[in-house]
Design a protein around this motif. Structure first.
Motif, PDB file in Angstrom:
ATOM      1  N   ILE A 159      21.221  55.147  -3.577  1.00  0.00           N
ATOM      2  CA  ILE A 159      21.804  56.269  -2.468  1.00  0.00           C
ATOM      3  C   ILE A 159      20.939  55.918  -1.227  1.00  0.00           C
ATOM      4  O   ILE A 159      19.552  56.073  -1.274  1.00  0.00           O
ATOM      5  N   PRO A 160      21.492  56.184  -0.061  1.00  0.00           N
ATOM      6  CA  PRO A 160      20.836  56.337   1.233  1.00  0.00           C
ATOM      7  C   PRO A 160      19.828  57.479   1.368  1.00  0.00           C
ATOM      8  O   PRO A 160      19.757  58.461   0.988  1.00  0.00           O
ATOM      9  N   GLY A 182      19.169  51.863   2.219  1.00  0.00           N
ATOM     10  CA  GLY A 182      20.446  52.073   1.233  1.00  0.00           C
ATOM     11  C   GLY A 182      21.084  51.002   0.985  1.00  0.00           C
ATOM     12  O   GLY A 182      20.740  49.953   1.419  1.00  0.00           O
ATOM     13  N   GLN A 183      22.159  51.366   0.409  1.00  0.00           N
ATOM     14  CA  GLN A 183      23.101  49.950   0.086  1.00  0.00           C
ATOM     15  C   GLN A 183      24.581  50.047   0.413  1.00  0.00           C
ATOM     16  O   GLN A 183      25.082  51.404   0.310  1.00  0.00           O
ATOM     17  N   SER A 184      25.422  49.361   0.758  1.00  0.00           N
ATOM     18  CA  SER A 184      26.900  49.445   0.912  1.00  0.00           C
ATOM     19  C   SER A 184      27.431  48.066   0.267  1.00  0.00           C
ATOM     20  O   SER A 184      27.522  46.922   1.058  1.00  0.00           O
ATOM     21  N   GLY A 185      27.932  48.392  -0.930  1.00  0.00           N
ATOM     22  CA  GLY A 185      28.527  47.107  -1.413  1.00  0.00           C
ATOM     23  C   GLY A 185      27.684  46.336  -2.078  1.00  0.00           C
ATOM     24  O   GLY A 185      26.710  46.555  -2.645  1.00  0.00           O
ATOM     25  N   GLY A 189      19.301  47.143   2.135  1.00  0.00           N
ATOM     26  CA  GLY A 189      18.083  46.928   2.800  1.00  0.00           C
ATOM     27  C   GLY A 189      17.306  48.197   3.101  1.00  0.00           C
ATOM     28  O   GLY A 189      17.702  49.478   2.998  1.00  0.00           O
ATOM     29  N   THR A 190      15.908  48.046   3.541  1.00  0.00           N
ATOM     30  CA  THR A 190      14.967  49.143   3.997  1.00  0.00           C
ATOM     31  C   THR A 190      14.488  48.758   5.163  1.00  0.00           C
ATOM     32  O   THR A 190      13.775  47.295   5.509  1.00  0.00           O
ATOM     33  N   ALA A 191      14.329  49.628   6.162  1.00  0.00           N
ATOM     34  CA  ALA A 191      13.570  49.790   7.372  1.00  0.00           C
ATOM     35  C   ALA A 191      12.614  50.680   7.457  1.00  0.00           C
ATOM     36  O   ALA A 191      12.759  51.885   7.097  1.00  0.00           O
TER      37      ALA A 191
END
Length: 212
Positions: A159-160, A182-185, A189-191
């Motif tokens: 979840i973003p 977050g994730q999309s498909g 990644g994380t920043a």
């Protein structure tokens, strides 16, 4: 007959415990190939994100590595020269920076060819874990007689999410940070962004550090 039934009952009772023990396996990645910790013929310690960040300013590795056996970290409060890290004596004579210990970030070498590195480049705010490999097994990484310190960044959460933090201290010390991921498909990644400032307790020791 009764004895056979008792043995069968004991085996059935032990089966769930054995299954749990097999599933709870710690995997070590600082040895080039992921391996269970009990099968690694080397001295390896791991520090997880909660241990690295909880109640700590997240500025230097000296906050976390002090609990690792065989590792000595000298924090001279001189941010221009960074920490002095020694592993089983290797690196103890370094006047500045880290020598004899290979630094790795997400599988990418963070040490120069001559073996010198700067631990200040590690972003502790987004670290998932730190693995410390000590002893001759570190020769797998080349010029690293003292050991290897490997840091891995957190994966993007399903979840973003976004987090922000502020730490205040004496001598005009403060650190502000923001982290989002977050994730999309199949992508994720994380920043993180952070700014650290201190005026220091000595003259001419003001420091500013930005990490991204």
């Amino acid at each position: 007959m009764r004895k056979g039934r008792r043995v069968a009952a004991m085996l059935l009772a032990m089966a769930p415990a054995c299954a749990v023990a097999q599933d709870d396996v710690v995997v070590i990645t600082a040895t080039r190939q992921p391996q269970p910790s009990l099968e690694v013929p080397a001295s390896v310690d791991r520090l997880y994100g909660e241990e690295i960040r909880e109640g700590r300013p997240q500025v230097n590795l000296s906050e976390s590595l002090g609990r690792v056996p065989g590792i000595v970290v000298q924090n001279r409060q001189n941010y221009a020269q960074d920490l002095q890290i020694s592993s089983r004596g290797f690196g103890a004579r370094s006047t500045f920076g880290v020598r004899g210990i290979r630094l790795i970030t997400d599988g990418i070498p963070a040490s120069m060819p001559d073996g010198q590195g700067q631990a200040a480049n590690f972003d502790l705010g987004s670290a998932q874990r730190i693995e410390v490999l000590r002893g001759p097994f570190s020769s797998l990484y080349g010029n690293a007689a003292g050991g290897v310190i490997s840091i891995e960044t957190e994966d993007g959460p399903p979840i973003p999410t976004a987090e922000a933090g502020l730490i205040l201290g004496s001598y005009g010390t403060w650190r502000e940070a923001m982290k989002f991921g977050g994730q999309s498909g199949e992508l994720g990644g994380t920043a993180s962004l952070s700014h650290f400032h201190t005026e220091g307790y000595r003259q001419h020791s003001e420091t500013n550090r930005d990490l991204a």
